[in-house]
Structure formats: C-alpha cells, structure tokens
Write a protein that holds these residues in place. Structure first.
Motif, short mmCIF file in Angstrom:
data_model
loop_
_atom_site.label_atom_id
_atom_site.label_comp_id
_atom_site.label_asym_id
_atom_site.label_seq_id
_atom_site.Cartn_x
_atom_site.Cartn_y
_atom_site.Cartn_z
N GLY A 91 0.83 -1.20 0.00
CA GLY A 91 0.00 0.00 0.00
C GLY A 91 0.86 1.24 0.00
O GLY A 91 1.83 1.34 0.75
N SER A 92 0.51 2.18 -0.87
CA SER A 92 1.27 3.43 -0.93
C SER A 92 0.48 4.60 -0.36
O SER A 92 1.00 5.69 -0.23
CB SER A 92 1.67 3.73 -2.37
OG SER A 92 0.53 3.90 -3.16
N GLY A 93 -0.79 4.40 -0.07
CA GLY A 93 -1.59 5.43 0.56
C GLY A 93 -2.46 6.25 -0.37
O GLY A 93 -3.34 6.97 0.08
N ALA A 94 -2.22 6.15 -1.68
CA ALA A 94 -3.04 6.90 -2.64
C ALA A 94 -2.92 6.22 -4.00
O ALA A 94 -2.04 5.39 -4.20
CB ALA A 94 -2.56 8.36 -2.74
N HIS A 95 -3.80 6.59 -4.93
CA HIS A 95 -3.76 5.95 -6.24
C HIS A 95 -2.47 6.32 -6.98
O HIS A 95 -1.88 7.37 -6.76
CB HIS A 95 -4.99 6.32 -7.07
CG HIS A 95 -5.03 7.74 -7.50
ND1 HIS A 95 -5.44 8.76 -6.67
CD2 HIS A 95 -4.68 8.31 -8.67
CE1 HIS A 95 -5.37 9.90 -7.32
NE2 HIS A 95 -4.90 9.67 -8.53
N SER A 96 -2.05 5.43 -7.87
CA SER A 96 -0.85 5.66 -8.66
C SER A 96 -1.08 6.80 -9.64
O SER A 96 -2.13 6.90 -10.26
CB SER A 96 -0.46 4.41 -9.44
OG SER A 96 -0.06 3.40 -8.56
N GLN A 97 -0.08 7.65 -9.79
CA GLN A 97 -0.22 8.81 -10.66
C GLN A 97 0.61 8.71 -11.93
O GLN A 97 0.50 9.56 -12.79
CB GLN A 97 0.17 10.07 -9.89
CG GLN A 97 -0.77 10.32 -8.73
CD GLN A 97 -0.32 11.48 -7.89
OE1 GLN A 97 0.84 11.56 -7.52
NE2 GLN A 97 -1.25 12.37 -7.59
N SER A 98 1.46 7.70 -12.03
CA SER A 98 2.27 7.55 -13.24
C SER A 98 2.69 6.09 -13.37
O SER A 98 2.58 5.31 -12.43
CB SER A 98 3.52 8.43 -13.16
OG SER A 98 4.35 8.02 -12.11
N SER A 99 3.21 5.76 -14.53
CA SER A 99 3.72 4.41 -14.73
C SER A 99 5.06 4.27 -14.01
O SER A 99 5.86 5.21 -13.99
CB SER A 99 3.93 4.14 -16.22
OG SER A 99 2.71 4.17 -16.90
N PRO A 100 5.33 3.10 -13.45
CA PRO A 100 6.62 2.90 -12.81
C PRO A 100 7.73 2.84 -13.85
O PRO A 100 7.49 2.53 -15.02
CB PRO A 100 6.46 1.54 -12.11
CG PRO A 100 5.33 0.87 -12.79
CD PRO A 100 4.46 1.94 -13.34
N ILE A 101 8.94 3.17 -13.42
CA ILE A 101 10.12 3.05 -14.27
C ILE A 101 11.17 2.24 -13.52
O ILE A 101 11.10 2.10 -12.30
CB ILE A 101 10.71 4.42 -14.67
CG1 ILE A 101 11.20 5.19 -13.44
CG2 ILE A 101 9.70 5.24 -15.46
CD1 ILE A 101 12.08 6.37 -13.78
N THR A 102 12.11 1.71 -14.26
CA THR A 102 13.22 1.01 -13.64
C THR A 102 14.52 1.63 -14.15
O THR A 102 14.57 2.14 -15.27
CB THR A 102 13.18 -0.51 -13.93
OG1 THR A 102 14.22 -1.16 -13.19
CG2 THR A 102 13.30 -0.82 -15.39
N TYR A 103 15.55 1.63 -13.30
CA TYR A 103 16.85 2.16 -13.70
C TYR A 103 17.93 1.44 -12.91
O TYR A 103 17.66 0.79 -11.89
CB TYR A 103 16.92 3.68 -13.48
CG TYR A 103 16.79 4.11 -12.04
CD1 TYR A 103 17.93 4.36 -11.28
CD2 TYR A 103 15.54 4.28 -11.46
CE1 TYR A 103 17.82 4.77 -9.96
CE2 TYR A 103 15.43 4.69 -10.14
CZ TYR A 103 16.56 4.93 -9.40
OH TYR A 103 16.44 5.32 -8.10
N GLU A 104 19.15 1.53 -13.41
CA GLU A 104 20.28 0.90 -12.74
C GLU A 104 21.28 1.99 -12.35
O GLU A 104 21.55 2.90 -13.12
CB GLU A 104 20.96 -0.11 -13.65
CG GLU A 104 22.06 -0.89 -12.96
CD GLU A 104 22.67 -1.94 -13.85
OE1 GLU A 104 23.87 -2.23 -13.67
OE2 GLU A 104 21.97 -2.46 -14.74
N LEU A 105 21.80 1.88 -11.14
CA LEU A 105 22.78 2.82 -10.64
C LEU A 105 23.80 2.06 -9.82
O LEU A 105 23.41 1.31 -8.89
CB LEU A 105 22.08 3.90 -9.79
CG LEU A 105 22.97 4.96 -9.15
CD1 LEU A 105 23.61 5.83 -10.24
CD2 LEU A 105 22.15 5.83 -8.20
N ASP A 106 25.05 2.20 -10.15
CA ASP A 106 26.13 1.52 -9.43
C ASP A 106 25.91 0.01 -9.33
O ASP A 106 26.14 -0.60 -8.28
CB ASP A 106 26.33 2.12 -8.04
CG ASP A 106 26.75 3.58 -8.08
OD1 ASP A 106 27.43 3.97 -9.06
OD2 ASP A 106 26.40 4.33 -7.16
#
Length: 84
Positions: free
Chosen positions: A33-48
């Motif tokens: 649960g995040s507490g509110a409706h989703s507002q955008s599509s999720p993204i994935t990224y790589e760092l280090d």
C-alpha cells in the motif's frame, strides 16, 4: 505499467496498491500500500550495479531496490524518496 524481461509486470491501482504481477497469467506476486492511487507508470533504472524501481503515488515518489526476483520470491519494500 511496466513489464520486465524476467516476466514481471509492475503497476498501481486506484486503491493505493503497487503490484508485481506474473506477466504470463496476471497472478499477484507482491503488493504494498502506498496510501493513494498511482499517478504515473513505474520506471526502472540501474545505478552503481543495482536495479531500482520508481513510482509515484499521492504526489510522493517511492523507490525499491532489487526489482528482480531472488530465488523465485519478490521481496520489495517501498521507500519514500526524500529530497536532500
């Protein structure tokens, strides 16, 4: 909605849940649960050398580390992104 090469689909719903689904059959593998409706599509990224998943809900950014399944289980924790 985001799909991965590993067969996962990530999405949010109107009830404030962020979901990881099996892309082949739509079965829910994980949710939080995040507490509110989703507002955008999720993204994935790589760092280090680490993979992250980022989504927004209720005007807040949330991130997870290691979006890929480990040993067949998805173990994710949503963390609120706090600006420096």
């Amino acid at each position: 909605m985001l799909t991965t090469d590993s067969g996962l689909t990530f999405t949010g719903d109107a009830w404030g849940n962020f979901l990881a689904l099996d892309s082949s059959d739509g079965k829910t593998l994980w949710h939080a649960g995040s507490g509110a409706h989703s507002q955008s599509s999720p993204i994935t990224y790589e760092l280090d050398g680490r993979q992250y998943l980022l989504t927004s809900s209720g005007g807040v950014l949330f991130t997870t580390e290691s979006a890929l399944p480990e040993g067949g289980r998805i173990n994710l924790t949503l963390r609120r992104v706090t600006p420096p």
